[in-house]
Design a protein around this motif. Structure first.
Motif, PDB file in Angstrom:
ATOM      1  N   GLY A 344     109.432  71.343 105.017  1.00  0.00           N
ATOM      2  CA  GLY A 344     109.820  70.511 103.884  1.00  0.00           C
ATOM      3  C   GLY A 344     111.231  69.989 104.060  1.00  0.00           C
ATOM      4  N   GLN A 345     112.128  70.868 104.485  1.00  0.00           N
ATOM      5  CA  GLN A 345     113.515  70.454 104.702  1.00  0.00           C
ATOM      6  C   GLN A 345     113.623  69.518 105.897  1.00  0.00           C
ATOM      7  N   ARG A 346     112.768  69.725 106.893  1.00  0.00           N
ATOM      8  CA  ARG A 346     112.774  68.843 108.066  1.00  0.00           C
ATOM      9  C   ARG A 346     112.354  67.427 107.668  1.00  0.00           C
ATOM     10  N   ALA A 347     111.391  67.315 106.747  1.00  0.00           N
ATOM     11  CA  ALA A 347     110.974  65.986 106.275  1.00  0.00           C
ATOM     12  C   ALA A 347     112.132  65.271 105.581  1.00  0.00           C
ATOM     13  N   VAL A 348     112.937  66.025 104.826  1.00  0.00           N
ATOM     14  CA  VAL A 348     114.123  65.442 104.200  1.00  0.00           C
ATOM     15  C   VAL A 348     115.133  65.049 105.276  1.00  0.00           C
ATOM     16  N   PHE A 349     115.338  65.917 106.241  1.00  0.00           N
ATOM     17  CA  PHE A 349     116.271  65.685 107.345  1.00  0.00           C
ATOM     18  C   PHE A 349     115.905  64.421 108.122  1.00  0.00           C
ATOM     19  N   GLU A 350     114.594  64.210 108.305  1.00  0.00           N
ATOM     20  CA  GLU A 350     114.118  63.024 109.041  1.00  0.00           C
ATOM     21  C   GLU A 350     113.978  61.798 108.142  1.00  0.00           C
ATOM     22  N   LYS A 351     114.274  61.983 106.847  1.00  0.00           N
ATOM     23  CA  LYS A 351     114.228  60.896 105.859  1.00  0.00           C
ATOM     24  C   LYS A 351     112.832  60.285 105.723  1.00  0.00           C
ATOM     25  N   ILE A 352     111.833  61.152 105.777  1.00  0.00           N
ATOM     26  CA  ILE A 352     110.463  60.658 105.568  1.00  0.00           C
ATOM     27  C   ILE A 352     109.807  61.258 104.336  1.00  0.00           C
ATOM     28  N   GLY A 353     110.473  62.234 103.697  1.00  0.00           N
ATOM     29  CA  GLY A 353     109.878  62.856 102.520  1.00  0.00           C
ATOM     30  C   GLY A 353     110.918  63.478 101.622  1.00  0.00           C
ATOM     31  N   PHE A 354     110.463  63.933 100.445  1.00  0.00           N
ATOM     32  CA  PHE A 354     111.353  64.604  99.499  1.00  0.00           C
ATOM     33  C   PHE A 354     110.670  65.869  98.976  1.00  0.00           C
ATOM     34  N   ILE A 355     111.488  66.826  98.570  1.00  0.00           N
ATOM     35  CA  ILE A 355     110.956  68.085  98.055  1.00  0.00           C
ATOM     36  C   ILE A 355     110.666  67.924  96.568  1.00  0.00           C
ATOM     37  N   HIS A 356     109.385  67.992  96.250  1.00  0.00           N
ATOM     38  CA  HIS A 356     108.963  67.855  94.856  1.00  0.00           C
ATOM     39  C   HIS A 356     109.124  69.159  94.104  1.00  0.00           C
ATOM     40  N   LEU A 357     108.791  70.274  94.759  1.00  0.00           N
ATOM     41  CA  LEU A 357     108.763  71.555  94.054  1.00  0.00           C
ATOM     42  C   LEU A 357     108.891  72.702  95.056  1.00  0.00           C
ATOM     43  N   LEU A 358     109.774  73.634  94.774  1.00  0.00           N
ATOM     44  CA  LEU A 358     109.792  74.884  95.524  1.00  0.00           C
ATOM     45  C   LEU A 358     108.728  75.806  94.954  1.00  0.00           C
ATOM     46  N   THR A 359     108.019  76.516  95.820  1.00  0.00           N
ATOM     47  CA  THR A 359     106.943  77.373  95.302  1.00  0.00           C
ATOM     48  C   THR A 359     107.497  78.555  94.509  1.00  0.00           C
ATOM     49  N   LYS A 360     108.769  78.885  94.660  1.00  0.00           N
ATOM     50  CA  LYS A 360     109.338  79.930  93.811  1.00  0.00           C
ATOM     51  C   LYS A 360     109.301  79.509  92.348  1.00  0.00           C
ATOM     52  N   ASP A 361     109.237  78.179  92.104  1.00  0.00           N
ATOM     53  CA  ASP A 361     109.132  77.702  90.727  1.00  0.00           C
ATOM     54  C   ASP A 361     107.701  77.799  90.193  1.00  0.00           C
ATOM     55  N   LEU A 362     106.745  78.007  91.092  1.00  0.00           N
ATOM     56  CA  LEU A 362     105.380  78.297  90.659  1.00  0.00           C
ATOM     57  C   LEU A 362     105.180  79.785  90.412  1.00  0.00           C
ATOM     58  N   TRP A 363     105.794  80.590  91.278  1.00  0.00           N
ATOM     59  CA  TRP A 363     105.664  82.049  91.168  1.00  0.00           C
ATOM     60  C   TRP A 363     106.855  82.654  91.901  1.00  0.00           C
ATOM     61  N   ASP A 364     107.858  83.038  91.151  1.00  0.00           N
ATOM     62  CA  ASP A 364     109.057  83.597  91.761  1.00  0.00           C
ATOM     63  C   ASP A 364     108.742  84.996  92.293  1.00  0.00           C
ATOM     64  N   GLY A 365     108.916  85.168  93.603  1.00  0.00           N
ATOM     65  CA  GLY A 365     108.616  86.452  94.226  1.00  0.00           C
ATOM     66  C   GLY A 365     107.251  86.517  94.861  1.00  0.00           C
ATOM     67  N   HIS A 366     106.578  85.362  94.977  1.00  0.00           N
ATOM     68  CA  HIS A 366     105.245  85.383  95.578  1.00  0.00           C
ATOM     69  C   HIS A 366     105.328  85.685  97.070  1.00  0.00           C
ATOM     70  N   PRO A 367     104.298  86.321  97.627  1.00  0.00           N
ATOM     71  CA  PRO A 367     104.292  86.593  99.060  1.00  0.00           C
ATOM     72  C   PRO A 367     103.917  85.347  99.841  1.00  0.00           C
ATOM     73  N   CYS A 368     104.291  85.313 101.100  1.00  0.00           N
ATOM     74  CA  CYS A 368     103.797  84.253 101.975  1.00  0.00           C
ATOM     75  C   CYS A 368     103.231  84.866 103.238  1.00  0.00           C
ATOM     76  N   CYS A 369     104.095  85.258 104.175  1.00  0.00           N
ATOM     77  CA  CYS A 369     103.616  85.782 105.455  1.00  0.00           C
ATOM     78  C   CYS A 369     103.780  87.290 105.531  1.00  0.00           C
ATOM     79  N   ALA A 370     103.173  87.855 106.580  1.00  0.00           N
ATOM     80  CA  ALA A 370     103.139  89.306 106.703  1.00  0.00           C
ATOM     81  C   ALA A 370     103.128  89.727 108.163  1.00  0.00           C
ATOM     82  N   PHE A 371     103.454  90.993 108.384  1.00  0.00           N
ATOM     83  CA  PHE A 371     103.272  91.632 109.681  1.00  0.00           C
ATOM     84  C   PHE A 371     101.995  92.449 109.602  1.00  0.00           C
ATOM     85  N   ALA A 372     101.113  92.297 110.583  1.00  0.00           N
ATOM     86  CA  ALA A 372      99.812  92.950 110.532  1.00  0.00           C
ATOM     87  C   ALA A 372      99.390  93.423 111.908  1.00  0.00           C
TER      88      ALA A 372
END
Length: 535
Positions: A344-372
């Protein structure tokens, strides 16, 4: 010589498999030795018959015997047993000493159960006379009882080991396999697994880890099932999906620790700058997600459904490998994507996109990746598994420290790691970033590295797999899935070994943007969502 009831009680509930994966007690818990006695009610009183039953029940596996072999060669293990016996109650000391005598001495007891010819002896015992068979089985049982009682009597002593040597810090004994290959996707979510190399954490624990960069999540899944990797960076829903055979061959996998919480964003192509205000505005768009069994997929569906959109009808969700997402948006093939924050930040850096929403604003503390890691690999390499998991939990704490974040961003920008511009990773790691809409934001917890695998994570994920027809509802045994796949207790104990203060509870109420998830009411949550949002 102990009486038969004493001898039977001494080996009750013992399992070499359990010993291989336990933190404090071979049977899988931390308690007094007396707890074993209750297990023996109704079991045969003859030692040979009792051990024969335990073998048939799977309590002495080939993998466990291999573990025992390593213990035989590790002299400090025998010293530990003797030390723990000295700390036991007088009655337990007497029984242990009698059992050692029964086996012909401590060395012989270990040799009978764990020696290099143990498998051969076992085969002979099955084929030859009952006397030979009884003799062998009693020796195995005696050795098992010594280790079991000694470890139970010792309580939590292992958790107090110092880190004076690579394996001592792990508290796990000799490493079965110090040379490892761990697969990872080059995204910010993988940082605890990856930064352990340049930060010297793997080396500290006596591990020689080869980090293998993978092209996409499907490749991680297939390599895991094929046994081409020792352990893996995975999306937090993947161990559930793969273990249950959802979208692939069923292959038991354990989620050992969470790599990151938060750290994702919904990014939109610049051509839609004046069109996107909320979830309803995404109708008709093509949205990139990295994998069906991902938090990205579940969160974008949750967001769209909050506006009454059906993610399977009102938008097109397209599977895109994270490294390809920015290029596809730049080529006009994606209107938006929900991907790890560095893209998402790379899209801003390349000036091709903008960040609409951080997922922490959907669920603060949500999991994403894991070690398995796969269950069979864990069973064969319990000490190594515990050690590498501990190293990664330590690395998560290192990466989470604000003082280290710019250093970590610089380390991870290298080609062999995440191969991203350093300013992009610094923006993600520090939370000080441009959003592509002319605003500079300061969100310190944009991404965090908290390894604690809350069982409520597993339950919420499972409810959403049911909601979106990715898991049959009759397989959704929420508590069983959480207990079987998410290794919350182990993560807690390893964090304590490191001097951290992990949560005491395995589950919690999760507060999301549009509702609250009570894990004790997982069975009704999906229907409540459908009733509230109509999807």
């Amino acid at each position: 010589m102990p009486t038969l009831p004493e001898f039977s009680r001494s080996i009750g509930a013992y399992s070499l498999d359990s010993f291989s994966s336990s933190l404090f007690c071979p049977c899988g818990g931390s308690h007094g030795a007396d707890d074993h006695w209750r297990f023996m009610e109704g079991m045969p009183q003859d030692p040979a018959e009792l051990v024969s039953d335990l073998i048939k029940m799977g309590h002495y596996s080939n993998d466990a015997l291999k573990l025992g072999q390593a213990l035989t060669y590790a002299e400090f293990k025998k010293a530990l047993v003797l030390q723990l016996i000295e700390q036991a109650e007088p009655e337990q000391q007497q029984l242990c000493n009698e059992l050692i005598a029964l086996a012909g001495g401590l060395e012989e007891a270990f040799a009978a159960a764990f020696g290099p010819n143990a498998t051969e002896f076992f085969g002979d015992a099955v084929r030859l006379s009952q006397f030979r068979r009884r003799d062998f089985l009693i020796k195995v049982a005696a050795a098992a009882a010594v280790v079991t009682i000694a470890s139970c009597a010792g309580g939590n002593q292992q958790g107090q080991n110092t880190e004076s040597s690579p394996t001592a810090g792990a508290g796990a004994g000799k490493l079965e396999k110090p040379n490892l290959t761990i697969g990872f996707i080059p995204i910010a979510c993988s940082i605890p697994i990856v930064v352990s190399e340049p930060a010297g954490i793997y080396k500290k624990y006596g591990l020689n880890v080869t980090l293998k960069k993978m092209p996409n999540w499907a490749a991680v899944r297939e390599s895991a099932i094929a046994g081409e990797l020792d352990a893996y960076h995975m999306l937090s829903p993947m161990p559930i999906a793969i273990s249950m055979g959802l979208g692939s061959t069923a292959f038991p996998i354990k989620l050992a620790s969470i790599e990151n919480i938060n750290g994702q964003s919904i990014t939109v192509a610049n051509k839609h700058k004046d069109k996107i205000k909320g979830p309803a505005d995404f109708k008709g768009m093509t949205i990139g997600i990295p994998f069906p069994y991902s938090m990205h997929n579940l969160l974008v569906r949750y967001y769209l459904a909050s506006a009454g959109l059906d993610p399977d009808k009102d938008v097109k969700l397209e599977i895109v490998p994270p490294p390809d997402s920015v290029a596809k948006m730049g080529a006009g093939q994606l209107d938006a994507f929900l991907m790890p924050d560095n893209f998402g930040q790379r899209a801003v850096f390349e000036k091709i996109g903008f960040i609409h929403l951080l997922t922490k604003d959907l669920w603060d503390g949500h999991p994403c990746c894991a070690f398995a890691a796969g269950q069979s690999w864990i069973d064969a390499n319990p000490n190594t598994f515990r050690t590498v998991n501990k190293a990664i939990i330590e690395a998560a704490s290192y990466a989470n420290d604000p003082k280290n974040r710019e250093t970590v961003a610089k380390q991870m920008s290298e080609r062999k790691y995440l191969n991203q511009p350093e300013p992009v990773l610094t923006a993600v790691m520090t939370g000080k970033f441009e959003n592509g809409l002319g605003q500079t934001l300061d969100v310190p917890d944009r991404i965090q590295f908290d390894p604690y695998p809350w069982k409520s994570f597993a339950k919420w994920i499972s409810t959403q797999l049911v909601r979106w027809d990715l898991m049959p509802s009759d397989q959704a045994k929420y508590q069983e899935i959480a207990d079987r796949i998410y290794m919350t207790d182990l993560a807690r104990d390893l964090a304590k070994d490191l001097g951290q203060t992990p949560p005491a509870e395995p589950t919690r109420v999760e507060k999301l943007k549009f509702d609250t998830f009570d894990p004790t009411k997982a069975d009704t949550y999906v229907q409540d969502q459908i009733k509230q949002f109509g999807v």
